[in-house]
Design an enzyme around this catalytic site. Structure first.
Site, short mmCIF file in Angstrom:
data_model
loop_
_atom_site.label_atom_id
_atom_site.label_comp_id
_atom_site.label_asym_id
_atom_site.label_seq_id
_atom_site.Cartn_x
_atom_site.Cartn_y
_atom_site.Cartn_z
N GLU A 1 0.22 6.15 -2.38
CA GLU A 1 0.09 7.56 -2.02
C GLU A 1 0.74 8.40 -3.11
O GLU A 1 1.96 8.56 -3.13
CB GLU A 1 0.76 7.86 -0.67
N GLU B 1 4.52 2.36 5.63
CA GLU B 1 5.87 2.88 5.42
C GLU B 1 6.84 2.34 6.48
O GLU B 1 7.70 3.06 6.99
CB GLU B 1 5.86 4.42 5.43
#
Length: 585
Positions: free
Chosen positions: A235, A159
């Site tokens: 995710e 991320e």
């Protein structure tokens, strides 16, 4: 398993054939090793063909240059079980993992260096990453699918697009990974919002997305970044984590999660985050910081399909039903026998105040000014600052400069104030009853370093600057490191003085004939942490929502067991209870 191939073209290809990744996240470092096989068998039985795990740098290199890959950190053994069960693996060995984990997995010792910059091409940071990767990939490289192992994908960073936009940093990580022998494909993962995917992507790595709802919308956005490549949600958030002070344990709608899972599998591949959350043992919870500090609880149940203690949930069955429309399901048959037991009430036998034994627990470091945990070689737990005061000077005001996260101030071992987060920034008037005290103690707790966002470089714990008394810096400090580990616990002398209302240690010895999973109920106790047979189970706090700590059977002894409770608020009971259920509220 023989040597195989895994490729990314218009879709994923395993040994030359199209392959849909149906993965679930299991963090080996949040589960006792004796239960790895059980959790992975239950992953496979839900229909998953792959497991995903982060790798926490801070545990594998707890002190710079000192590496650990044993016990709960035996990554090789975990991957061998993965392979033995016929599963594949996605490994995310980023220096930074987020994961609601202490400091996002970065080692605290990085912050001992002034000027340290994280997650960028700052040379001292990159040199530390390089040394860590050299050790880590000695384990991971031989476990790739083209080396007869189970690993099919590695992730570069995590991320990153939500943190920065330095492409040279991502390229440097990618190059170092390849130089360490990685030959399987690489991926990145970012939220599909704003410019996150653009910032976090790099050539020769497939972009994947992280989200928990509106699957079709998010995949449409991802499609713009992958071109003709495969779509994957790295995710798929099927639950959420809890912070101390939350009104209740977070849960998500099962039907909605199942519907989004179906939408994902119709169009691409998925990694369910979390399939099984596990536990933030050993004070390893992370924290978030937006307007205020929100430290995560010890449980990482996450409302996952498999509960913290490994139970199949209604969400498990709903997701298994969805996955069953895409693949043949194995039977619900598991090899590890796990029982739950309520050992009931256990009585405190001994107690002693922290101030009575602090010199037994830690030799003091002398410093003119307070310095942070990291500067004195400590990463986790508590730190105590003690100083003598001038008898002829009235102490009227006090202010801490550069303090994190929670400080308890005492004058002559009398409690004056407990300051948390923003309260640490203010100057505080001292009542007349404390004006002519001779000693000042400040007990500071590291409640968990922030694991996400721009506050990460401001995570030195303890007091990193000064204590102002009457608006001037006060000099002359003794600093005691209190990491709350087994070595420190072994030094506790319970024969010394106990005074009610002060931070203290409590000892409970209990005898059991059979070991089983259980839950330690801390109702009636204030705030602190618990060690069982020298193993730190984690934190408790009467703020909730968590009131019970999960105790896996492998941590118990048949025969005598020892609990040591460290409680900081002067709020204790004569006993504790062991219950057979988690009691998440």
């Amino acid at each position: 398993m023989g040597s195989g191939t895994f490729e990314i073209r218009d879709q994923f290809y395993l040994n030359g054939k199209p392959f849909k990744i149906i993965s679930g996240a299991v963090h080996y470092f949040r589960v006792v090793p004796e239960y790895w096989r059980d959790r992975l068998e239950k992953l496979r039985a839900m229909g998953c063909n792959t497991v995903e795990t982060y790798v926490p740098w801070n545990l594998h290199e707890p002190q710079r240059g000192s590496f650990c890959f044993e016990g709960m950190l035996d990554l090789t053994r975990f991957l061998e079980i993965v392979q033995d069960l016929g599963l594949l693996a996605i490994v995310r060995p980023s220096p930074y993992i987020c994961g609601e984990w202490e400091f996002g997995g970065l080692p605290a010792w990085l912050l001992a260096e002034d000027g340290m910059r994280l997650r960028c091409t700052y040379p001292p940071y990159m040199n530390a990453v390089k040394q860590y990767y050299h050790e880590l990939f000695r384990i991971l490289t031989p476990m790739q699918i083209d080396h007869r192992g189970p690993i099919i994908l590695f992730q570069v960073e995590n991320e990153y697009g939500a943190y920065g936009d330095e492409e040279a940093y991502l390229e440097a990580l990618r190059d170092d990974i390849v130089q360490n022998g990685v030959t399987v494909p690489l991926v990145t993962s970012d939220g599909p919002w704003g410019d996150y995917l653009t910032n976090g992507s790099l050539p020769e790595a497939l972009p994947t997305a992280n989200f928990g709802s509106k699957a079709d919308l998010q995949l449409d956005i991802l499609r713009q970044h992958v071109g003709d490549g495969p779509l994957m949600c790295m995710e798929f958030w099927v639950g959420w984590f809890d912070a101390w002070g939350d009104e209740k344990h977070h849960t998500t709608n099962i039907a909605a999660s199942a519907a989004d899972l179906n939408a994902l599998l119709q169009r691409g591949s998925v990694n369910i985050y979390m399939f099984h959350g596990g536990t933030n043992f050993g004070l390893m919870n992370g924290a978030n910081y937006y307007k205020a500090l929100a430290a995560d609880v010890t449980s990482y149940d996450y409302d996952a399909p498999l509960s913290e203690d490994g139970e199949l949930t209604q969400k498990y069955q709903a997701m298994r039903d969805v996955i069953g429309t895409y693949t043949k399901l194995p039977p619900l048959s598991f090899s590890t026998k796990i029982e739950k037991y309520a050992y009931g009430l256990q009585t405190v036998s001994e107690r002693v105040s922290l101030f009575s034994i602090v010199d037994d627990l830690s030799y003091s470091l002398e410093s003119p000014w307070p310095v942070s945990m990291e500067k004195v070689g400590q990463s986790y737990g508590y730190i105590l600052y003690r100083s003598s005061l001038k008898k002829d000077t009235a102490v009227g005001k006090v202010k801490l400069i550069g303090a994190n996260d929670r400080a308890q101030i005492y004058f002559d071992e009398r409690h004056f104030a407990t300051l948390l987060d923003h309260e640490l920034e203010a100057e505080h008037e001292i009542p007349e009853a404390f004006h002519h005290s001779e000693q000042m103690d400040i007990l500071v707790e590291n409640m968990g370093r922030v694991n996400y966002g721009p506050k990460m470089e401001a995570q030195r714990k303890g007091i990193n600057n000064a204590v102002l008394i009457n608006r001037h810096g006060h000099a002359g400090w003794q600093i005691y490191r209190l990491p709350m580990n087994s070595e420190m616990a072994a030094c506790i002398d319970f024969s010394k003085e106990y005074r009610a209302g002060l931070p203290a240690f409590y000892r409970i010895v209990f005898h059991i004939e059979q070991v089983a999973d259980t839950f330690l109920d801390m109702t009636g106790w204030g705030k602190g942490c618990v060690l069982l047979n020298g193993f730190n189970l984690g934190r408790f706090w009467d703020r909730g929502p968590q009131t019970r700590l999960y105790v896996p059977a492998p941590l118990l002894n048949r025969g005598d067991n020892e609990l040591i409770i460290f409680e900081t608020e002067g709020k204790s009971m004569q006993h504790i209870h062991f219950e057979a259920s988690p009691g998440l509220g």
